[in-house]
Enzyme design. Structure first.
Site, short mmCIF file in Angstrom:
data_model
loop_
_atom_site.label_atom_id
_atom_site.label_comp_id
_atom_site.label_asym_id
_atom_site.label_seq_id
_atom_site.Cartn_x
_atom_site.Cartn_y
_atom_site.Cartn_z
N ASP A 95 2.56 6.26 3.86
CA ASP A 95 3.47 5.67 2.88
C ASP A 95 4.30 6.72 2.15
O ASP A 95 3.91 7.89 2.06
CB ASP A 95 2.67 4.89 1.83
CG ASP A 95 2.21 3.53 2.33
OD1 ASP A 95 2.28 3.28 3.55
OD2 ASP A 95 1.77 2.73 1.48
N HIS A 241 -0.56 9.19 2.89
CA HIS A 241 0.78 9.37 2.30
C HIS A 241 1.43 10.65 2.81
O HIS A 241 0.84 11.72 2.67
CB HIS A 241 0.69 9.44 0.78
CG HIS A 241 0.25 8.15 0.14
ND1 HIS A 241 -1.06 7.75 0.12
CD2 HIS A 241 0.97 7.17 -0.46
CE1 HIS A 241 -1.15 6.57 -0.49
NE2 HIS A 241 0.06 6.19 -0.85
ZN LIG Z 1 3.94 3.73 -2.04
#
Ligand SMILES: [Zn+2]
Length: 308
Positions: A95, A241
């Site tokens: 992400d 992430h």
């Molecule tokens: Zn996010």
């Protein structure tokens, strides 16, 4: 529930809207409001009780939206379809990127193990780094929609504002990637009761995760790896992430410290990471063929009807 859609639609056209079926909790909310109106009309003196019930209804919907893996507000895919799990597939998802300091190294690590992943990009970052987005696609991964600006107030948006935020990211990412996203994940996983209808209108599928390592906030690679691999099983969807990752004590993005070990562990356990469109059989005619598709092992469209 995902609905069956035409196999003949070219991938370049992107997702097509599907019929919206409100979740039971939303029907119940409508029922509660109807009953409240009827009771107020018949017995106006009961208004404090009616108000209390309506408040309780809205508070419970709000809590459901703060629970990223909840299915109360509508379909929320946390795992891959059984057919993909059956062949030992999992899905790594990243992400908040793309990030020039991290994403390329993530791609290199994935390449070293022949792993494919899905990148939930922020539209504004995709617009700032279109070369990174096209590189993600060129290396066989998928790029998905994680909103245009990643607003943390996303779950407070009304339906029109949700739609504009998601549409903007869809257009920005499709322009950079040459292919429109098929999945959406809300900023921080926070939703509200309006989002499910917007998913149907935009043709996107809502995707959360099985497990996350909190690599955006925790700086200890061992702890992040332990959380990601606790009870790891085929079909799991893992959240990491490549944008704004936490740093290790020596200043290295945690995701880069964790990823090689995670990929080695997956290999040792006979698990292979594939992209979400491949796992859900959404690689259209315009998408590059995968070895598994060539072997006729792509999940059938009926697998898409499963809510996980
Ligand atoms: Zn996010």
């Amino acid at each position: 529930m995902l609905t069956t859609r035409s196999e003949s639609a070219p991938a370049a056209e992107g997702p097509t809207p599907y019929p919206w079926r409100p979740a039971p909790a939303l029907w119940a909310t409508l029922g509660v409001h109807g009953a409240a109106l009827a009771l107020l009309a018949a017995l106006p003196a009961f208004w404090p009780w009616v108000l209390a019930v309506l408040l309780a209804n809205h508070v419970s919907l709000g809590i459901a939206g703060l629970w990223p893996r909840s299915r109360i507000l509508g379909p929320n895919r946390q795992r891959l379809p059984a057919v993909a799990a059956g062949r030992g597939a999992i899905a790594l998802t990243f992400d908040d990127g793309p990030d020039p300091a991290v994403t390329t190294e993530v791609l290199d690590a994935l390449d070293a193990y022949g792993a494919k992943a899905s990148f939930f990009c922020i539209g504004e970052r995709a617009a700032a780094h279109p070369d990174l987005v096209s590189e993600i696609i060129r290396r066989g991964h998928s790029v998905e929609n994680h909103s245009q600006r990643h607003p943390y107030s996303f779950a407070c948006f009304g339906p029109g504002r949700l739609r504009r935020e998601i549409d903007a990211a869809q257009q920005t990412i499709a322009r950079a990637a040459g292919r429109a996203p098929r999945f959406f994940r809300a900023p921080a996983g926070l939703r509200n009761p309006f989002l499910d209808r917007v998913m149907a209108q935009t043709g996107l599928y809502y995707m959360s995760w099985t497990r996350r390592g909190f690599d955006a906030v925790r700086g200890d690679p061992e702890g992040v790896l332990a959380r990601l691999t606790h009870r790891l099983a085929p079909g799991d969807v893992l959240l990491l992430h490549d944008g704004t990752p936490a740093k290790t004590p020596d200043g290295r993005p945690v995701v880069l410290a964790v990823l090689p070990e995670l990929l080695a562990l997956l290999k040792a356990r006979g698990l292979v990471s594939i992209s979400l469109p491949e796992a859900f059989g959404l690689n259209g005619p315009g998408a590059p063929p995968s070895p598994r598709s060539a072997q006729g092992q792509t999940p059938s469209r009926s697998a898409l009807t499963a809510d996980e």
